[in-house]
Motif scaffolding. Structure first.
Motif, mmCIF file in Angstrom:
data_model
loop_
_atom_site.group_PDB
_atom_site.id
_atom_site.type_symbol
_atom_site.label_atom_id
_atom_site.label_comp_id
_atom_site.label_asym_id
_atom_site.label_seq_id
_atom_site.Cartn_x
_atom_site.Cartn_y
_atom_site.Cartn_z
ATOM 1 N N LYS A 78 63.276 -83.474 -36.626
ATOM 2 C CA LYS A 78 62.866 -83.944 -37.821
ATOM 3 C C LYS A 78 62.745 -85.412 -37.902
ATOM 4 C CE LYS A 78 65.239 -80.051 -39.680
ATOM 5 N NZ LYS A 78 66.521 -79.460 -40.581
ATOM 6 N N GLN A 79 63.566 -86.338 -36.948
ATOM 7 C CA GLN A 79 63.333 -87.708 -37.174
ATOM 8 C C GLN A 79 62.190 -88.317 -36.517
ATOM 9 O OE1 GLN A 79 66.226 -88.742 -38.761
ATOM 10 N NE2 GLN A 79 66.451 -86.533 -38.765
ATOM 11 N N ASP A 80 61.739 -89.470 -37.342
ATOM 12 C CA ASP A 80 60.633 -90.146 -36.831
ATOM 13 C C ASP A 80 60.734 -90.738 -35.429
ATOM 14 O OD1 ASP A 80 58.629 -92.133 -36.622
ATOM 15 O OD2 ASP A 80 59.181 -93.217 -38.400
ATOM 16 N N PRO A 81 59.557 -90.537 -34.668
ATOM 17 C CA PRO A 81 60.004 -90.887 -33.356
ATOM 18 C C PRO A 81 59.969 -92.379 -33.024
ATOM 19 C CG PRO A 81 58.191 -89.350 -33.282
ATOM 20 C CD PRO A 81 58.431 -89.671 -34.915
ATOM 21 N N GLU A 82 59.380 -93.155 -33.867
ATOM 22 C CA GLU A 82 59.736 -94.471 -33.850
ATOM 23 C C GLU A 82 61.079 -95.113 -34.316
ATOM 24 O OE1 GLU A 82 57.422 -96.916 -33.193
ATOM 25 O OE2 GLU A 82 56.111 -95.055 -32.519
ATOM 26 N N LYS A 83 61.959 -94.079 -34.920
ATOM 27 C CA LYS A 83 63.209 -94.722 -35.463
ATOM 28 C C LYS A 83 64.185 -94.662 -34.093
ATOM 29 C CE LYS A 83 67.059 -92.908 -38.333
ATOM 30 N NZ LYS A 83 67.226 -91.809 -39.115
ATOM 31 N N ARG A 84 65.111 -95.513 -34.122
ATOM 32 C CA ARG A 84 66.135 -95.544 -33.196
ATOM 33 C C ARG A 84 67.242 -94.783 -33.577
ATOM 34 N NH1 ARG A 84 68.474 -97.021 -28.606
ATOM 35 N NH2 ARG A 84 70.376 -97.876 -28.552
ATOM 36 N N ILE A 85 67.604 -93.800 -32.933
ATOM 37 C CA ILE A 85 68.493 -92.850 -33.230
ATOM 38 C C ILE A 85 69.855 -93.289 -32.388
ATOM 39 C CG2 ILE A 85 69.368 -90.322 -32.996
ATOM 40 C CD1 ILE A 85 66.733 -90.668 -34.602
ATOM 41 N N VAL A 86 71.037 -93.347 -33.285
ATOM 42 C CA VAL A 86 72.328 -93.881 -32.970
ATOM 43 C C VAL A 86 73.303 -92.659 -32.655
ATOM 44 C CG1 VAL A 86 74.309 -94.957 -33.475
ATOM 45 C CG2 VAL A 86 72.324 -96.000 -34.239
ATOM 46 N N THR A 87 73.482 -92.557 -31.323
ATOM 47 C CA THR A 87 74.597 -91.217 -30.843
ATOM 48 C C THR A 87 75.944 -91.886 -31.155
ATOM 49 O OG1 THR A 87 74.325 -91.849 -28.551
ATOM 50 C CG2 THR A 87 72.861 -90.495 -29.324
ATOM 51 N N ARG A 88 76.699 -91.133 -31.472
ATOM 52 C CA ARG A 88 78.264 -91.100 -31.583
ATOM 53 C C ARG A 88 78.908 -90.413 -30.417
ATOM 54 N NH1 ARG A 88 76.583 -90.810 -37.046
ATOM 55 N NH2 ARG A 88 76.682 -92.892 -38.170
ATOM 56 N N ARG A 89 79.904 -91.005 -30.111
ATOM 57 C CA ARG A 89 80.905 -90.427 -29.357
ATOM 58 C C ARG A 89 81.232 -89.018 -29.654
ATOM 59 N NH1 ARG A 89 82.459 -91.827 -24.773
ATOM 60 N NH2 ARG A 89 84.579 -91.599 -23.800
ATOM 61 N N SER A 90 81.329 -88.203 -28.372
ATOM 62 C CA SER A 90 81.838 -86.709 -28.932
ATOM 63 C C SER A 90 83.215 -86.709 -29.188
ATOM 64 C CB SER A 90 81.163 -85.931 -27.880
ATOM 65 O OG SER A 90 81.708 -84.524 -28.064
ATOM 66 N N TYR A 91 83.884 -85.886 -29.805
ATOM 67 C CA TYR A 91 85.310 -85.539 -30.134
ATOM 68 C C TYR A 91 85.745 -84.223 -29.323
ATOM 69 C CZ TYR A 91 85.268 -89.728 -32.752
ATOM 70 O OH TYR A 91 85.187 -90.864 -33.457
ATOM 71 N N ARG A 92 84.591 -83.533 -28.876
ATOM 72 C CA ARG A 92 84.521 -82.370 -28.121
ATOM 73 C C ARG A 92 85.604 -82.503 -27.085
ATOM 74 N NH1 ARG A 92 82.499 -79.545 -23.878
ATOM 75 N NH2 ARG A 92 81.195 -81.336 -22.985
ATOM 76 N N LYS A 93 86.724 -81.729 -26.900
ATOM 77 C CA LYS A 93 87.587 -81.965 -25.728
ATOM 78 C C LYS A 93 86.790 -81.413 -24.550
ATOM 79 C CE LYS A 93 92.102 -80.573 -24.227
ATOM 80 N NZ LYS A 93 93.465 -79.758 -24.551
ATOM 81 N N ARG A 94 87.122 -82.657 -23.618
ATOM 82 C CA ARG A 94 86.295 -82.569 -22.059
ATOM 83 C C ARG A 94 87.507 -82.028 -21.179
ATOM 84 N NH1 ARG A 94 82.549 -87.529 -20.980
ATOM 85 N NH2 ARG A 94 80.896 -87.166 -22.432
#
Length: 95
Positions: A78-94
């Motif tokens: 749903k995000q604009d392809p021109e927009k830079r998407i910021v990813t956040r670190r996962s808190y999922r247990k590795r």
């Protein structure tokens, strides 16, 4: 190049990078690759260790089928392809 399509989220036109489905450190240097937008590429590496990628998540279908990735893909489409998407670190247990 901005006229590409991400093979995971299918957004277009986006700038893509090559993702080795099996990490290079696990023997995937000459293996299959997919072209991904920066947001999907970063999200994969936030969610999964290289060991997980090599062992199980080594196809686009398996990546897209993971519950956390499904949620991300639903949102990012749903995000604009021109927009830079910021990813956040996962808190999922590795493991």
């Amino acid at each position: 190049m901005k006229d590409k399509t991400c093979e995971l989220c299918l957004r277009t036109p986006v700038q893509t990078t090559e993702h080795h489905l099996i990490p290079k450190q696990h023997g995937g240097a000459e293996g299959p690759t997919v072209m991904l937008c920066g947001a999907c590429h970063r999200q994969i590496h936030v969610l999964f260790t290289n060991e997980e990628l090599a062992r199980f998540y080594h196809t686009p279908e398996r990546l897209a089928d993971h519950p956390d990735m499904k949620k991300f893909l639903k949102w990012v489409k749903k995000q604009d392809p021109e927009k830079r998407i910021v990813t956040r670190r996962s808190y999922r247990k590795r493991r």
